[in-house]
Design a protein around this motif. Structure first.
Motif, PDB file in Angstrom:
ATOM      1  N   TYR A 139       9.774   2.352  -7.457  1.00  0.00           N
ATOM      2  CA  TYR A 139       8.850   2.315  -6.327  1.00  0.00           C
ATOM      3  C   TYR A 139       9.348   3.249  -5.238  1.00  0.00           C
ATOM      4  CZ  TYR A 139      12.310  -0.905  -4.306  1.00  0.00           C
ATOM      5  OH  TYR A 139      13.470  -1.482  -3.832  1.00  0.00           O
ATOM      6  N   GLU A 169       3.634   9.193  -1.174  1.00  0.00           N
ATOM      7  CA  GLU A 169       4.460   8.246  -1.923  1.00  0.00           C
ATOM      8  C   GLU A 169       4.004   8.166  -3.372  1.00  0.00           C
ATOM      9  OE1 GLU A 169       5.953   4.836   1.196  1.00  0.00           O
ATOM     10  OE2 GLU A 169       3.837   4.866   0.665  1.00  0.00           O
ATOM     11  N   GLU A 170       2.697   8.176  -3.586  1.00  0.00           N
ATOM     12  CA  GLU A 170       2.167   8.114  -4.950  1.00  0.00           C
ATOM     13  C   GLU A 170       2.534   9.369  -5.741  1.00  0.00           C
ATOM     14  OE1 GLU A 170      -1.984   7.392  -4.448  1.00  0.00           O
ATOM     15  OE2 GLU A 170      -1.729   5.201  -4.325  1.00  0.00           O
ATOM     16  N   GLN A 178       6.175   8.959  -6.671  1.00  0.00           N
ATOM     17  CA  GLN A 178       6.323   7.947  -7.718  1.00  0.00           C
ATOM     18  C   GLN A 178       5.899   8.498  -9.079  1.00  0.00           C
ATOM     19  OE1 GLN A 178       3.759   4.391  -7.593  1.00  0.00           O
ATOM     20  NE2 GLN A 178       5.604   3.161  -7.908  1.00  0.00           N
ATOM     21  N   GLU A 179       4.798   9.221  -9.112  1.00  0.00           N
ATOM     22  CA  GLU A 179       4.327   9.797 -10.377  1.00  0.00           C
ATOM     23  C   GLU A 179       5.319  10.838 -10.893  1.00  0.00           C
ATOM     24  OE1 GLU A 179       2.185  10.648 -13.717  1.00  0.00           O
ATOM     25  OE2 GLU A 179       1.888   8.978 -12.325  1.00  0.00           O
ATOM     26  N   LYS A 228       9.371   0.669 -13.717  1.00  0.00           N
ATOM     27  CA  LYS A 228       8.635   1.585 -12.855  1.00  0.00           C
ATOM     28  C   LYS A 228       9.277   1.614 -11.467  1.00  0.00           C
ATOM     29  CE  LYS A 228       3.978   2.511 -11.060  1.00  0.00           C
ATOM     30  NZ  LYS A 228       2.560   2.042 -11.061  1.00  0.00           N
ATOM     31  N   GLU A 230       0.845  -1.187   0.000  1.00  0.00           N
ATOM     32  CA  GLU A 230       0.000   0.000   0.000  1.00  0.00           C
ATOM     33  C   GLU A 230       0.886   1.244   0.000  1.00  0.00           C
ATOM     34  OE1 GLU A 230      -2.810   0.016   3.159  1.00  0.00           O
ATOM     35  OE2 GLU A 230      -3.789  -1.850   2.532  1.00  0.00           O
ATOM     36  N   TYR A 231       0.489   2.231  -0.790  1.00  0.00           N
ATOM     37  CA  TYR A 231       1.257   3.462  -0.898  1.00  0.00           C
ATOM     38  C   TYR A 231       0.460   4.617  -0.303  1.00  0.00           C
ATOM     39  CZ  TYR A 231       4.654   1.238  -3.960  1.00  0.00           C
ATOM     40  OH  TYR A 231       5.645   0.420  -4.458  1.00  0.00           O
ATOM     41  N   SER A 232       1.158   5.488   0.439  1.00  0.00           N
ATOM     42  CA  SER A 232       0.519   6.697   0.946  1.00  0.00           C
ATOM     43  C   SER A 232       0.325   7.674  -0.207  1.00  0.00           C
ATOM     44  CB  SER A 232       1.392   7.339   2.032  1.00  0.00           C
ATOM     45  OG  SER A 232       2.594   7.852   1.457  1.00  0.00           O
ATOM     46  N   ALA A 233      -0.489   8.694   0.034  1.00  0.00           N
ATOM     47  CA  ALA A 233      -0.747   9.685  -1.009  1.00  0.00           C
ATOM     48  C   ALA A 233       0.544  10.385  -1.415  1.00  0.00           C
ATOM     49  CB  ALA A 233      -1.772  10.699  -0.516  1.00  0.00           C
TER      50      ALA A 233
END
Length: 284
Positions: free
Chosen positions: A171, A152-153, A156-157, A169, A147-150
């Protein structure tokens, strides 16, 4: 019940690679890469009760100022981190007699003391810094559901957009807030880039032609929410991502031995690492 082929034990009941029994492991663990560095940490212990090893995985468990601590050498790379993190989790959260998950799960504190190279000009050699986040440019977490926190996302983006020619990709993993408060209130913080190798994957070219020849320059220019990629090494993202997945606390403390921008390396690396070890042990 966990099958024999999934959780492999040695004839003495110890876990396969680390060669440890559940009682050998403390709930506070220091990770070092180099097996020789284990003794450089444990020499400060008041008492050493466990000395065990197998392959590159050496463990000393003892006490310092009354607190029980284990120091484990992981070797180099997130492939070894995969082994160590899974096996220390099994040691505390799997009943080896029944081969079942325990009802009450244990959350470990994991502090990595490792070496690293800076990729920002304002981070000088000899700096001791912590990784607030880490970005994995290796394949480890392609095999796990995490699970990724907001935040972290978002990171990543942003990484995918900035490194838009990658064929894989990356992580993201984050440090434990608890351990940041305990160990890092007076240390610089940054985003660490974790590579799956030392040469090409870190932008080095000795006799090779690299697919991503501008890797360091591109990493240097990355920014997201006021943060930048500060340093480069080979384990932190794997430690963070697996610790996040298993519910453990993890923090990476980096001894900066090189500047990748100026292509320089420290003339006293042992002293810098020793400073990092002493710093961490004063906070234990």
């Amino acid at each position: 019940m966990i099958a024999d082929s999934e959780l492999i034990l040695n004839p003495d009941g110890s876990i396969y690679h680390l060669n440890l029994l559940p009682e050998d492991l403390a709930s506070t663990i220091i990770f070092v890469g180099d097996p020789d560095r284990v003794g450089e940490v444990s020499k400060y212990f008041d008492h050493i009760e466990v000395r065990k090893g197998k392959r590159e995985f050496i463990t000393h468990t003892g006490t310092i100022n009354g607190k029980r601590v284990s120091v484990i050498s992981t070797g180099i790379g997130t492939d070894n981190i995969d082994i160590v993190c899974n096996e220390i989790d099994a040691l505390v959260n799997i009943d080896f007699e029944t081969r079942m998950l325990k009802t009450d799960l244990t959350s470990l504190d994991i502090i990595r003391i490792g070496t690293s190279g800076s990729i920002q000009g304002d981070i000088t050699m000899g700096t001791i810094m912590v990784s607030e986040y880490a970005i994995g440019f290796d394949a480890l977490m392609q095999y796990y559901v995490k699970e990724y926190s907001a935040e972290e996302e978002v990171i990543q983006e942003a990484i995918q957009q900035h490194f838009n020619t990658l064929s894989f990709k990356p992580y993201v993993g984050r440090a434990s807030q608890k351990l940041l408060q305990q160990f890092a209130t007076d240390l610089p913080k940054g985003i660490t880039m974790t590579a799956p190798g030392f040469y090409g994957p870190q932008g080095r070219s000795v006799r090779s032609v690299n697919v991503y020849p501008d890797l360091i320059q591109r990493a240097n220019s990355f920014r997201v929410n006021g943060r930048s990629i500060t340093n480069l090494e080979m384990e932190t993202a794997g430690i963070y991502a697996l610790a996040n997945m298993f519910g453990h606390h993890a923090l990476s403390v980096n001894a900066i031995l090189a500047s990748r921008l100026s292509d320089t390396f420290s003339s006293n690396p042992k002293e810098i690492v020793e400073n990092a070890i002493r710093y961490v042990l004063t906070k234990i």
